[in-house]
Design an enzyme around this catalytic site. Structure first.
Site, PDB file in Angstrom:
ATOM      1  N   ASP A 138      -1.762   1.095  -6.479  1.00 52.65           N
ATOM      2  CA  ASP A 138      -2.511   1.365  -7.715  1.00 52.65           C
ATOM      3  C   ASP A 138      -1.664   2.122  -8.738  1.00 52.65           C
ATOM      4  OD1 ASP A 138      -2.359   3.897  -6.625  1.00 52.65           O
ATOM      5  OD2 ASP A 138      -4.528   4.220  -6.483  1.00 52.65           O
ATOM      6  N   GLU A 173      -3.695   9.588  -8.745  1.00 48.28           N
ATOM      7  CA  GLU A 173      -4.387   8.308  -8.804  1.00 48.28           C
ATOM      8  C   GLU A 173      -4.675   7.920 -10.264  1.00 48.28           C
ATOM      9  OE1 GLU A 173      -4.405   6.715  -6.144  1.00 48.28           O
ATOM     10  OE2 GLU A 173      -5.500   7.623  -4.487  1.00 48.28           O
ATOM     11  N   HIS A 225       0.023   4.922  -8.223  1.00 50.70           N
ATOM     12  CA  HIS A 225       0.103   6.387  -8.091  1.00 50.70           C
ATOM     13  C   HIS A 225       1.520   6.819  -7.705  1.00 50.70           C
ATOM     14  CE1 HIS A 225      -1.275   6.195  -3.583  1.00 50.70           C
ATOM     15  NE2 HIS A 225       0.031   6.267  -3.632  1.00 50.70           N
TER      16      HIS A 225
HETATM   17  P1  PGA Z   1       4.539   3.860   1.055  1.00 46.78           P
HETATM   18  O1  PGA Z   1       3.592   4.730   0.143  1.00 46.78           O
HETATM   19  O2  PGA Z   1       5.934   4.374   0.824  1.00 46.78           O
HETATM   20  O3  PGA Z   1       4.075   4.114   2.450  1.00 46.78           O
HETATM   21  O4  PGA Z   1       4.391   2.447   0.628  1.00 46.78           O
HETATM   22  C1  PGA Z   1       3.931   4.981  -1.182  1.00 46.78           C
HETATM   23  C2  PGA Z   1       2.825   5.712  -1.889  1.00 46.78           C
HETATM   24  O5  PGA Z   1       1.637   5.461  -1.597  1.00 46.78           O
HETATM   25  O6  PGA Z   1       3.119   6.521  -2.766  1.00 46.78           O
END
Ligand code: PGA
Length: 244
Positions: free
Chosen positions: A136, A143, A138
């Site tokens: 999304d 968020e 973030h």
């Molecule tokens: P991920 O998470 O490295 O496990 O893909 C990234 C995030 O949600 O900021």
């Protein structure tokens, strides 16, 4: 923003890791902003390899993590405190007293957020901040919303984040809240390295790099930072106009 596209996660880990290793070689008291999640793990592996080979020492380095779940015991296998130990700190010579993560279980959340911001202010911002990106958009746990948060705060996680991260919680009890550095805190880093791999990140990556700067995609603020390098694999880069 500088965009670099690689074939494999290991190549990304080596390239991003080399930047961090060089920072530590040049300044044995470097201040590192660290992240959890799958994206930075190959970078941490590279740094552990450099340490084991005697190329770098973290003895004088200090580390500042982006975020931590609320209402999860510090020693839970899914806490970010545990993650950092398992994936980096237990394998290098960093002084545990120099590793910092917001306390998601603090009795006074506001005081804890102010303490964490004051800590980062006191060092003048980290020398380099590693980031992943959520599906999304973030960064940290900022968020999508109506504004960019200036400092560390408590956030209710969005459904897409809960969906992405609940795979790690085998009992299904994933926390719904977290403490996260705000966008202002992240932007105070002198240098930023963002890592994204896999097709699930392609839309967020496009919005971050080619979309308007908007709190609807929190990572888009990075367009306004003077020193950002984005490390992608081909799947994460596939929607970028400039990469076609
Ligand atoms: P991920 O998470 O490295 O496990 O893909 C990234 C995030 O949600 O900021």
């Amino acid at each position: 923003m500088e965009i670099k596209v690689f074939q494999t996660k290991e190549q990304i880990g080596a390239a991003a890791g080399k930047i961090i290793a060089d920072i530590v070689k040049n300044d044995p008291a470097a201040k590192l902003g660290l992240a959890t999640g799958a994206s930075p793990v190959p970078t941490y592996r590279y740094l552990i390899g450099q340490y084991e080979a005697g190329e770098i020492s973290f003895r004088g380095v200090s580390a500042y993590n982006l975020d931590e779940y609320c209402d999860l015991p510090r020693d839970d296998e899914n806490s970010y405190y545990t993650f950092m130990r398992r994936n980096l700190f237990d394998h290098i010579d960093i002084d545990p007293a120099n590793t910092h993560i917001p306390d998601g279980n603090a009795a006074d959340t506001d005081a804890e957020c102010r303490r964490y911001d004051a800590l980062i202010d006191s060092i003048g911002g980290v020398d380099v901040q590693i980031l992943g990106i959520g599906t999304d958009g973030h960064i940290g746990f900022n968020e999508p919303g109506d504004s960019f948060a200036p400092g560390t705060f408590r956030i209710k996680l969005h459904e897409s984040t809960i969906e992405s991260n609940s795979i790690y919680f085998k009992d299904g009890k994933m926390p719904r809240y977290a403490l996260t550095m705000g966008i202002g805190t992240i932007m105070s880093a002198k240098k930023i390295i963002l890592i994204a791999t896999g097709a699930a990140k392609a839309k967020a990556v496009k919005a971050m790099i080619e979309g308007e700067v908007s709190p609807a995609c929190q990572a888009s603020i990075l367009q306004t930072h003077p020193d950002v390098t984005v490390f992608l694999d081909e799947a994460a880069a596939e929607l970028l106009t400039s990469e076609k």
